[in-house]
Design a protein around this motif. Structure first.
Motif, PDB file in Angstrom:
ATOM      1  N   UNK A  23       0.806  -1.226   0.000  1.00  0.00           N
ATOM      2  CA  UNK A  23       0.000   0.000   0.000  1.00  0.00           C
ATOM      3  C   UNK A  23       0.839   1.275   0.000  1.00  0.00           C
ATOM      4  N   UNK A  24       1.962   1.258   0.676  1.00  0.00           N
ATOM      5  CA  UNK A  24       2.816   2.449   0.698  1.00  0.00           C
ATOM      6  C   UNK A  24       3.378   2.763  -0.671  1.00  0.00           C
ATOM      7  N   UNK A  25       3.821   1.740  -1.370  1.00  0.00           N
ATOM      8  CA  UNK A  25       4.360   1.941  -2.714  1.00  0.00           C
ATOM      9  C   UNK A  25       3.272   2.438  -3.656  1.00  0.00           C
ATOM     10  N   UNK A  26       2.070   1.864  -3.574  1.00  0.00           N
ATOM     11  CA  UNK A  26       0.975   2.287  -4.451  1.00  0.00           C
ATOM     12  C   UNK A  26       0.582   3.727  -4.157  1.00  0.00           C
ATOM     13  N   UNK A  27       0.499   4.090  -2.863  1.00  0.00           N
ATOM     14  CA  UNK A  27       0.130   5.466  -2.515  1.00  0.00           C
ATOM     15  C   UNK A  27       1.186   6.447  -3.011  1.00  0.00           C
ATOM     16  N   UNK A  28       2.448   6.054  -2.893  1.00  0.00           N
ATOM     17  CA  UNK A  28       3.524   6.922  -3.354  1.00  0.00           C
ATOM     18  C   UNK A  28       3.470   7.099  -4.867  1.00  0.00           C
ATOM     19  N   UNK A  29       3.269   6.021  -5.579  1.00  0.00           N
ATOM     20  CA  UNK A  29       3.145   6.114  -7.033  1.00  0.00           C
ATOM     21  C   UNK A  29       1.944   6.968  -7.425  1.00  0.00           C
ATOM     22  N   UNK A  30       0.827   6.759  -6.765  1.00  0.00           N
ATOM     23  CA  UNK A  30      -0.373   7.526  -7.086  1.00  0.00           C
ATOM     24  C   UNK A  30      -0.190   9.016  -6.791  1.00  0.00           C
ATOM     25  N   UNK A  81      -5.536   3.548   4.472  1.00  0.00           N
ATOM     26  CA  UNK A  81      -5.288   4.776   5.211  1.00  0.00           C
ATOM     27  C   UNK A  81      -3.897   5.296   4.890  1.00  0.00           C
ATOM     28  N   UNK A  82      -3.785   6.614   4.805  1.00  0.00           N
ATOM     29  CA  UNK A  82      -2.497   7.241   4.578  1.00  0.00           C
ATOM     30  C   UNK A  82      -1.756   7.281   5.909  1.00  0.00           C
ATOM     31  N   UNK A  83      -0.500   6.873   5.871  1.00  0.00           N
ATOM     32  CA  UNK A  83       0.322   6.852   7.072  1.00  0.00           C
ATOM     33  C   UNK A  83       1.296   8.011   7.005  1.00  0.00           C
ATOM     34  N   UNK A  84       1.327   8.850   8.045  1.00  0.00           N
ATOM     35  CA  UNK A  84       2.284   9.943   8.112  1.00  0.00           C
ATOM     36  C   UNK A  84       3.584   9.382   8.650  1.00  0.00           C
ATOM     37  N   UNK A  85       4.624   9.417   7.837  1.00  0.00           N
ATOM     38  CA  UNK A  85       5.902   8.853   8.235  1.00  0.00           C
ATOM     39  C   UNK A  85       6.751   9.818   9.052  1.00  0.00           C
ATOM     40  N   UNK A  86       6.304  11.063   9.176  1.00  0.00           N
ATOM     41  CA  UNK A  86       6.999  12.018  10.005  1.00  0.00           C
ATOM     42  C   UNK A  86       8.374  12.395   9.492  1.00  0.00           C
ATOM     43  N   UNK A  87       8.584  12.363   8.214  1.00  0.00           N
ATOM     44  CA  UNK A  87       9.885  12.709   7.649  1.00  0.00           C
ATOM     45  C   UNK A  87       9.722  13.859   6.665  1.00  0.00           C
ATOM     46  N   UNK A  88       9.219  14.956   7.156  1.00  0.00           N
ATOM     47  CA  UNK A  88       8.918  16.085   6.286  1.00  0.00           C
ATOM     48  C   UNK A  88      10.165  16.650   5.612  1.00  0.00           C
ATOM     49  N   UNK A  89      11.321  16.511   6.240  1.00  0.00           N
ATOM     50  CA  UNK A  89      12.530  17.085   5.653  1.00  0.00           C
ATOM     51  C   UNK A  89      13.021  16.280   4.453  1.00  0.00           C
ATOM     52  N   UNK A  90      12.607  15.042   4.319  1.00  0.00           N
ATOM     53  CA  UNK A  90      13.008  14.204   3.198  1.00  0.00           C
ATOM     54  C   UNK A  90      11.864  14.185   2.191  1.00  0.00           C
ATOM     55  N   UNK A  91      11.909  15.108   1.246  1.00  0.00           N
ATOM     56  CA  UNK A  91      10.771  15.237   0.350  1.00  0.00           C
ATOM     57  C   UNK A  91      11.034  14.773  -1.072  1.00  0.00           C
ATOM     58  N   UNK A  92      12.225  14.331  -1.395  1.00  0.00           N
ATOM     59  CA  UNK A  92      12.495  13.857  -2.745  1.00  0.00           C
ATOM     60  C   UNK A  92      11.734  12.581  -3.047  1.00  0.00           C
ATOM     61  N   UNK A  93      11.515  12.312  -4.311  1.00  0.00           N
ATOM     62  CA  UNK A  93      10.747  11.143  -4.722  1.00  0.00           C
ATOM     63  C   UNK A  93      11.395   9.852  -4.238  1.00  0.00           C
ATOM     64  N   UNK A  94      12.694   9.723  -4.412  1.00  0.00           N
ATOM     65  CA  UNK A  94      13.387   8.506  -3.986  1.00  0.00           C
ATOM     66  C   UNK A  94      13.318   8.363  -2.467  1.00  0.00           C
ATOM     67  N   UNK A  95      13.489   9.454  -1.749  1.00  0.00           N
ATOM     68  CA  UNK A  95      13.399   9.403  -0.286  1.00  0.00           C
ATOM     69  C   UNK A  95      12.006   8.985   0.156  1.00  0.00           C
ATOM     70  N   UNK A  96      10.987   9.485  -0.513  1.00  0.00           N
ATOM     71  CA  UNK A  96       9.613   9.099  -0.176  1.00  0.00           C
ATOM     72  C   UNK A  96       9.374   7.622  -0.484  1.00  0.00           C
ATOM     73  N   UNK A  97       9.907   7.184  -1.606  1.00  0.00           N
ATOM     74  CA  UNK A  97       9.757   5.781  -1.977  1.00  0.00           C
ATOM     75  C   UNK A  97      10.428   4.880  -0.934  1.00  0.00           C
ATOM     76  N   UNK A  98      11.643   5.235  -0.513  1.00  0.00           N
ATOM     77  CA  UNK A  98      12.334   4.466   0.522  1.00  0.00           C
ATOM     78  C   UNK A  98      11.544   4.445   1.827  1.00  0.00           C
ATOM     79  N   UNK A  99      10.990   5.589   2.194  1.00  0.00           N
ATOM     80  CA  UNK A  99      10.199   5.683   3.425  1.00  0.00           C
ATOM     81  C   UNK A  99       8.965   4.823   3.344  1.00  0.00           C
ATOM     82  N   UNK A 100       8.303   4.832   2.193  1.00  0.00           N
ATOM     83  CA  UNK A 100       7.086   4.044   2.018  1.00  0.00           C
ATOM     84  C   UNK A 100       7.405   2.551   2.064  1.00  0.00           C
TER      85      UNK A 100
END
Length: 103
Positions: A23-30, A81-100
């Motif tokens: 779900x995290x990967x799908x939400x990130x892609x979407x 449900x969307x999960x807040x990962x609490x990593x607002x400082x890491x906003x790049x696409x790759x960083x978001x993908x890793x977090x998800x």
């Protein structure tokens, strides 16, 4: 594919199951559907869905057929449900993908 199952149904079920498993990967892609850098990847995803559903490879618009199948899959998928990962400082696409993926 079980005997007697329509290829379109199998493609929808596969998309729904994969989205549920990741779900995290799908939400990130979407969330990044409109990114120009990802257009080709999303077109390939839609083409693969269309081919898996039995649309002939020579169809004039595989992407549109894939989008129709994906829309059907989204309608039948349970909401996540969307999960807040609490990593607002890491906003790049790759960083978001890793977090998800780590979630």
């Amino acid at each position: 594919m079980a005997e007697g199952e329509a290829p379109g149904h199998v493609a929808v079920t596969g998309w729904v199951n994969t989205a549920a498993e990741l779900p995290g990967a799908r939400m990130l892609l979407d969330a990044h559907r409109d990114e120009p850098a990802l257009r080709k990847a999303f077109a390939k995803e839609l083409t693969a869905l269309a081919l898996a559903a039995g649309v002939p490879a020579y169809h004039s618009d595989l992407v549109a057929q894939g989008r129709r199948i994906q829309d059907a899959a989204r309608e039948s998928a349970p909401s996540t449900d969307v999960v807040d990962l609490g990593r607002a400082s890491r906003t790049g696409l790759i960083a978001r993908f890793r977090s998800a993926l780590a979630a």
